[in-house]
Motif scaffolding. Sequence first.
Motif, PDB file in Angstrom:
ATOM      1  N   GLN A  76      52.632  -5.370  24.032  1.00 12.85           N
ATOM      2  CA  GLN A  76      53.429  -6.374  23.344  1.00 12.85           C
ATOM      3  C   GLN A  76      52.813  -7.755  23.558  1.00 12.85           C
ATOM      4  O   GLN A  76      52.610  -8.184  24.682  1.00 12.85           O
ATOM      5  N   ILE A  77      52.462  -8.435  22.450  1.00 13.96           N
ATOM      6  CA  ILE A  77      51.923  -9.793  22.499  1.00 13.96           C
ATOM      7  C   ILE A  77      52.928 -10.665  21.753  1.00 13.96           C
ATOM      8  O   ILE A  77      52.894 -10.739  20.529  1.00 13.96           O
ATOM      9  N   GLY A  78      53.842 -11.275  22.474  1.00 12.20           N
ATOM     10  CA  GLY A  78      54.922 -12.008  21.821  1.00 12.20           C
ATOM     11  C   GLY A  78      55.777 -11.027  21.046  1.00 12.20           C
ATOM     12  O   GLY A  78      56.212 -10.012  21.577  1.00 12.20           O
ATOM     13  N   LYS A  79      55.990 -11.291  19.758  1.00  5.99           N
ATOM     14  CA  LYS A  79      56.782 -10.398  18.906  1.00  5.99           C
ATOM     15  C   LYS A  79      55.913  -9.371  18.188  1.00  5.99           C
ATOM     16  O   LYS A  79      56.390  -8.632  17.342  1.00  5.99           O
ATOM     17  N   PHE A  80      54.638  -9.306  18.534  1.00  4.41           N
ATOM     18  CA  PHE A  80      53.672  -8.452  17.829  1.00  4.41           C
ATOM     19  C   PHE A  80      53.165  -7.363  18.768  1.00  4.41           C
ATOM     20  O   PHE A  80      52.818  -7.638  19.922  1.00  4.41           O
ATOM     21  N   MET A  81      53.118  -6.126  18.289  1.00  6.24           N
ATOM     22  CA  MET A  81      52.611  -5.010  19.096  1.00  6.24           C
ATOM     23  C   MET A  81      51.128  -4.813  18.816  1.00  6.24           C
ATOM     24  O   MET A  81      50.743  -4.484  17.690  1.00  6.24           O
ATOM     25  N   SER A  82      50.301  -5.015  19.830  1.00  3.92           N
ATOM     26  CA  SER A  82      48.855  -4.847  19.711  1.00  3.92           C
ATOM     27  C   SER A  82      48.494  -3.414  20.079  1.00  3.92           C
ATOM     28  O   SER A  82      48.856  -2.942  21.154  1.00  3.92           O
ATOM     29  N   GLU A  83      47.773  -2.734  19.182  1.00  2.17           N
ATOM     30  CA  GLU A  83      47.470  -1.310  19.371  1.00  2.17           C
ATOM     31  C   GLU A  83      46.033  -1.038  19.800  1.00  2.17           C
ATOM     32  O   GLU A  83      45.727   0.066  20.254  1.00  2.17           O
ATOM     33  N   VAL A  84      45.138  -1.994  19.609  1.00  4.35           N
ATOM     34  CA  VAL A  84      43.734  -1.836  19.998  1.00  4.35           C
ATOM     35  C   VAL A  84      43.242  -3.151  20.602  1.00  4.35           C
ATOM     36  O   VAL A  84      43.894  -4.189  20.457  1.00  4.35           O
ATOM     37  N   LEU A  85      42.094  -3.113  21.252  1.00  2.00           N
ATOM     38  CA  LEU A  85      41.479  -4.310  21.824  1.00  2.00           C
ATOM     39  C   LEU A  85      40.144  -4.550  21.133  1.00  2.00           C
ATOM     40  O   LEU A  85      39.200  -3.774  21.324  1.00  2.00           O
ATOM     41  N   VAL A  86      40.085  -5.591  20.281  1.00  2.00           N
ATOM     42  CA  VAL A  86      38.803  -5.911  19.650  1.00  2.00           C
ATOM     43  C   VAL A  86      37.873  -6.486  20.715  1.00  2.00           C
ATOM     44  O   VAL A  86      38.318  -7.141  21.660  1.00  2.00           O
ATOM     45  N   LEU A  87      36.577  -6.242  20.546  1.00  2.00           N
ATOM     46  CA  LEU A  87      35.599  -6.643  21.546  1.00  2.00           C
ATOM     47  C   LEU A  87      34.816  -7.860  21.107  1.00  2.00           C
ATOM     48  O   LEU A  87      34.484  -8.018  19.929  1.00  2.00           O
ATOM     49  N   GLY A  88      34.514  -8.707  22.068  1.00  2.00           N
ATOM     50  CA  GLY A  88      33.743  -9.905  21.796  1.00  2.00           C
ATOM     51  C   GLY A  88      33.033 -10.372  23.047  1.00  2.00           C
ATOM     52  O   GLY A  88      33.286  -9.878  24.145  1.00  2.00           O
ATOM     53  N   MET A  89      32.172 -11.326  22.850  1.00  2.00           N
ATOM     54  CA  MET A  89      31.401 -11.926  23.944  1.00  2.00           C
ATOM     55  C   MET A  89      31.677 -13.423  23.941  1.00  2.00           C
ATOM     56  O   MET A  89      31.819 -14.020  22.872  1.00  2.00           O
ATOM     57  N   VAL A  97      33.136 -14.465  20.449  1.00  2.00           N
ATOM     58  CA  VAL A  97      32.343 -14.092  19.280  1.00  2.00           C
ATOM     59  C   VAL A  97      32.479 -12.577  19.159  1.00  2.00           C
ATOM     60  O   VAL A  97      32.161 -11.840  20.094  1.00  2.00           O
ATOM     61  N   LEU A  98      32.978 -12.108  18.023  1.00  2.00           N
ATOM     62  CA  LEU A  98      33.235 -10.679  17.839  1.00  2.00           C
ATOM     63  C   LEU A  98      31.967  -9.837  17.882  1.00  2.00           C
ATOM     64  O   LEU A  98      30.897 -10.281  17.471  1.00  2.00           O
ATOM     65  N   VAL A  99      32.136  -8.603  18.357  1.00  2.00           N
ATOM     66  CA  VAL A  99      31.050  -7.627  18.401  1.00  2.00           C
ATOM     67  C   VAL A  99      31.246  -6.650  17.244  1.00  2.00           C
ATOM     68  O   VAL A  99      32.353  -6.161  17.015  1.00  2.00           O
ATOM     69  N   GLY A 100      30.157  -6.379  16.522  1.00  2.00           N
ATOM     70  CA  GLY A 100      30.218  -5.432  15.421  1.00  2.00           C
ATOM     71  C   GLY A 100      28.828  -4.957  15.068  1.00  2.00           C
ATOM     72  O   GLY A 100      27.834  -5.519  15.534  1.00  2.00           O
ATOM     73  N   PRO A 101      28.739  -3.924  14.240  1.00  2.00           N
ATOM     74  CA  PRO A 101      27.420  -3.421  13.843  1.00  2.00           C
ATOM     75  C   PRO A 101      26.704  -4.430  12.956  1.00  2.00           C
ATOM     76  O   PRO A 101      27.337  -5.222  12.265  1.00  2.00           O
ATOM     77  N   ASP A 102      25.366  -4.403  12.983  1.00  2.00           N
ATOM     78  CA  ASP A 102      24.607  -5.335  12.142  1.00  2.00           C
ATOM     79  C   ASP A 102      24.312  -4.760  10.756  1.00  2.00           C
ATOM     80  O   ASP A 102      23.689  -5.413   9.938  1.00  2.00           O
ATOM     81  N   GLN A 103      24.769  -3.526  10.512  1.00  5.19           N
ATOM     82  CA  GLN A 103      24.677  -2.890   9.202  1.00  5.19           C
ATOM     83  C   GLN A 103      25.984  -2.132   8.967  1.00  5.19           C
ATOM     84  O   GLN A 103      26.622  -1.715   9.919  1.00  5.19           O
ATOM     85  N   PRO A 104      26.388  -1.924   7.720  1.00  8.47           N
ATOM     86  CA  PRO A 104      27.607  -1.152   7.470  1.00  8.47           C
ATOM     87  C   PRO A 104      27.488   0.270   8.000  1.00  8.47           C
ATOM     88  O   PRO A 104      26.434   0.915   7.865  1.00  8.47           O
ATOM     89  N   VAL A 105      28.539   0.731   8.654  1.00  9.51           N
ATOM     90  CA  VAL A 105      28.619   2.105   9.166  1.00  9.51           C
ATOM     91  C   VAL A 105      29.995   2.659   8.812  1.00  9.51           C
ATOM     92  O   VAL A 105      30.918   1.892   8.524  1.00  9.51           O
ATOM     93  N   PRO A 106      30.166   3.982   8.831  1.00 11.46           N
ATOM     94  CA  PRO A 106      31.472   4.550   8.499  1.00 11.46           C
ATOM     95  C   PRO A 106      32.540   4.136   9.507  1.00 11.46           C
ATOM     96  O   PRO A 106      32.301   4.154  10.729  1.00 11.46           O
TER      97      PRO A 106
END
Length: 112
Positions: A76-89, A97-106
């Motif tokens: 629970q983050i305030g009134k919002f339920m967070s279900e995953v943790l996005v990754l960043g550096m 700064v968000l982490v993600g692939p440098d090319q599209p992937v499925p």
Amino acid sequence: MNEISFDEFLKVDVRVGTVLRAEHYPEARKPAIKLWIDFGAEIGEKKTSAQITAHYDPETLVGRQVMAVVNFPPRQIGKFMSEVLVLGMPDENGEVVLVGPDQPVPNGGRLH
């Protein structure tokens, strides 16, 4: 630095997903953005909030692929339920700064 075993590392389920929707989260204690992310057929759509306002606006996040831990319990983050943790550096100022692939992937692909 704490060492972990390879088996412990494998317990962390890091997947790629595409941001479907994003909006400011003004009720959060620290500036944040709410994200709805598609992790593919196996996991589906999950939501989270992230303190990423220094580098991102909601409009620029839609369609972007991000990495996230998908097997933490919901939080629970305030009134919002967070279900995953996005990754960043942190940048040189400690802003995420968000982490993600440098090319599209499925969506739903697992980090390995």
